[in-house]
Design a protein around this motif. Structure first.
Motif, PDB file in Angstrom:
ATOM      1  N   VAL A  85     -34.119 -45.113 -21.401  1.00  0.00           N
ATOM      2  CA  VAL A  85     -33.022 -46.066 -21.622  1.00  0.00           C
ATOM      3  C   VAL A  85     -33.654 -47.452 -21.795  1.00  0.00           C
ATOM      4  CG1 VAL A  85     -30.903 -47.083 -20.704  1.00  0.00           C
ATOM      5  CG2 VAL A  85     -31.449 -44.688 -20.229  1.00  0.00           C
ATOM      6  N   PRO A  86     -34.037 -47.813 -23.000  1.00  0.00           N
ATOM      7  CA  PRO A  86     -34.746 -49.082 -23.195  1.00  0.00           C
ATOM      8  C   PRO A  86     -33.903 -50.294 -22.841  1.00  0.00           C
ATOM      9  CG  PRO A  86     -34.106 -48.135 -25.304  1.00  0.00           C
ATOM     10  CD  PRO A  86     -33.836 -47.088 -24.260  1.00  0.00           C
ATOM     11  N   CYS A  87     -34.581 -51.344 -22.397  1.00  0.00           N
ATOM     12  CA  CYS A  87     -33.898 -52.606 -22.111  1.00  0.00           C
ATOM     13  C   CYS A  87     -33.519 -53.263 -23.430  1.00  0.00           C
ATOM     14  CB  CYS A  87     -34.815 -53.518 -21.305  1.00  0.00           C
ATOM     15  SG  CYS A  87     -34.055 -55.100 -20.856  1.00  0.00           S
ATOM     16  N   LEU A  88     -32.240 -53.515 -23.620  1.00  0.00           N
ATOM     17  CA  LEU A  88     -31.765 -54.111 -24.867  1.00  0.00           C
ATOM     18  C   LEU A  88     -31.981 -55.611 -24.916  1.00  0.00           C
ATOM     19  CD1 LEU A  88     -29.876 -53.836 -27.503  1.00  0.00           C
ATOM     20  CD2 LEU A  88     -28.106 -54.757 -25.992  1.00  0.00           C
ATOM     21  N   ILE A  89     -31.698 -56.311 -23.787  1.00  0.00           N
ATOM     22  CA  ILE A  89     -31.528 -57.758 -23.857  1.00  0.00           C
ATOM     23  C   ILE A  89     -31.844 -58.408 -22.516  1.00  0.00           C
ATOM     24  CG2 ILE A  89     -29.071 -57.682 -23.218  1.00  0.00           C
ATOM     25  CD1 ILE A  89     -28.584 -59.821 -25.429  1.00  0.00           C
ATOM     26  N   HIS A  90     -32.266 -59.649 -22.587  1.00  0.00           N
ATOM     27  CA  HIS A  90     -32.521 -60.450 -21.395  1.00  0.00           C
ATOM     28  C   HIS A  90     -31.679 -61.719 -21.489  1.00  0.00           C
ATOM     29  CE1 HIS A  90     -34.477 -63.019 -18.462  1.00  0.00           C
ATOM     30  NE2 HIS A  90     -35.254 -62.032 -18.070  1.00  0.00           N
ATOM     31  N   GLN A  91     -31.098 -62.130 -20.358  1.00  0.00           N
ATOM     32  CA  GLN A  91     -30.257 -63.317 -20.335  1.00  0.00           C
ATOM     33  C   GLN A  91     -30.838 -64.362 -19.385  1.00  0.00           C
ATOM     34  OE1 GLN A  91     -25.696 -64.383 -19.023  1.00  0.00           O
ATOM     35  NE2 GLN A  91     -25.969 -62.620 -20.375  1.00  0.00           N
ATOM     36  N   PRO A  92     -31.621 -65.310 -19.915  1.00  0.00           N
ATOM     37  CA  PRO A  92     -32.152 -66.398 -19.091  1.00  0.00           C
ATOM     38  C   PRO A  92     -31.382 -67.696 -19.324  1.00  0.00           C
ATOM     39  CG  PRO A  92     -33.414 -66.282 -21.094  1.00  0.00           C
ATOM     40  CD  PRO A  92     -32.278 -65.285 -21.238  1.00  0.00           C
ATOM     41  N   SER A  93     -31.426 -68.593 -18.353  1.00  0.00           N
ATOM     42  CA  SER A  93     -30.945 -69.955 -18.612  1.00  0.00           C
ATOM     43  C   SER A  93     -31.990 -70.654 -19.472  1.00  0.00           C
ATOM     44  CB  SER A  93     -30.750 -70.711 -17.292  1.00  0.00           C
ATOM     45  OG  SER A  93     -31.974 -70.832 -16.585  1.00  0.00           O
TER      46      SER A  93
END
Length: 343
Positions: free
Chosen positions: A187-195
């Protein structure tokens, strides 16, 4: 009155591929972190979301604790899904998260399997959905094995509760470790949400942008306007009703004289570019394709229109980028530093 979306909505927006996946995301996404609790009239929330979709914003980002009270934003958006967007569900990317305090007791927060899966089920109930498109680990949990947290995310996808998974506020090293575990689980990581903003550049020091590019993970920068600091709102002082007067995540001391001078300098440059300050700040975050989408918030529809206008000019010369570095200062406004920077 039945809502009919603008027929030209997809002509108004730019869409970017999310990492190495098959998913396209709008260059501007709408976050429901603030202004979607019980303290905001439902008609205002409805107008904001309708305006966003009319301008081609297809991605709506939530979390279980968004309110106030916690859960209120998901409930409000669930109502909008029923009344306004039911016929357009397959045109929308809906994301939510878990990790911050949501209920009493030892299972009400962080990254354990019990919390994440229970939180996902609660979010789906509030939203009135069978699945969300993206489910995030909202913050790194230093007391839970990363294998457990990532295993829970993988189970959420395998069970059909979400199509993709993501991380929020993980630093570069933790992101590499988490992505490797998810890859092994299929289940690959799709996205990262950083400030990330002109005034908050920790992702550059941490080389997170480079890490995400190397791993084929997309990115969605939250607070690209530094909680409204990178708008015209504070050019002439602190207006009544602004975040600076409400407390909460907007801390005392953010609007230092140095910060205010940076904001004035940047505003003058934006005017030279024929943009508002908000538009230039969003364009800067998206520069060079390193960030997939900028996640905005709004308290009124006109703010959505202003931000969506950033796609009219997303390019900078090398001289402009150097000037932005020269006339602005990084500020101590990363309230998520404990998760993102490990301090």
């Amino acid at each position: 009155m039945t809502y009919l979306p603008a027929p030209d909505r997809y002509d108004r927006m730019v869409y970017n591929r999310c990492g190495a996946s098959g998913l396209l995301l709008p260059a501007i996404s709408l976050g429901l972190w603030q202004n979607f609790g019980h303290d905001t009239p439902h008609r205002t929330k409805q107008a904001i979301c309708r305006t966003a979709f009319d301008h081609g914003i297809t991605h709506f980002d939530l979390a279980n604790n968004y309110g106030p009270p916690p859960g209120a934003a998901e409930e409000a958006f669930g109502e909008l899904l029923r009344t306004d967007f039911r016929a357009h569900r397959d045109e929308l990317i809906i994301s939510t998260k878990a990790g911050y305090r949501m209920w009493d007791g030892p299972y009400g927060e962080m990254g354990g399997r019990k919390h994440l899966i229970s939180s996902c089920d609660q979010s789906l109930k509030r939203l009135g959905l069978d699945y969300v498109d993206i489910f995030y680990s909202h913050r790194f949990d230093p007391d839970t094995p990363l294998e457990e947290t990532m295993g829970a995310l993988a189970e959420i996808v395998r069970s059909g509760r979400a199509l993709y998974v993501g991380l929020s506020s993980y630093n570069s090293a933790r992101t590499r470790d988490a992505a490797a575990i998810l890859k092994d689980l299929g289940v690959p990581c799709l996205i990262h949400q950083p400030s990330y903003s002109i005034l908050n550049r920790w992702v550059e020091r941490d080389r997170l942008r480079e890490t995400l590019g190397e791993l084929g993970i997309g990115s969605i920068a939250f607070s690209p306007l530094a909680q409204g600091m990178l708008t015209s709102k504070y050019l002439k002082g602190v207006p009544d009703g602004s975040r600076a007067t409400k407390g909460g995540p907007f801390r005392d001391g953010f609007l230092t004289e140095t910060a205010l001078q940076s904001i004035r300098n940047l505003n003058a440059m934006a005017e030279e570019r024929g943009q508002t300050l908000a538009q230039m700040a969003i364009a800067w975050v998206l520069r060079g394709g390193g960030i997939t989408t900028a996640l905005i918030g709004a308290s009124k529809p006109q703010q959505v229109i202003d931000c969506a206008g950033a796609v009219g000019n997303l390019t900078f010369t090398d001289e402009e980028l150097a000037r932005i570095d020269e006339i602005s200062s990084e500020e101590d406004i990363n309230i998520w530093a404990q998760s993102s920077e490990g301090v």
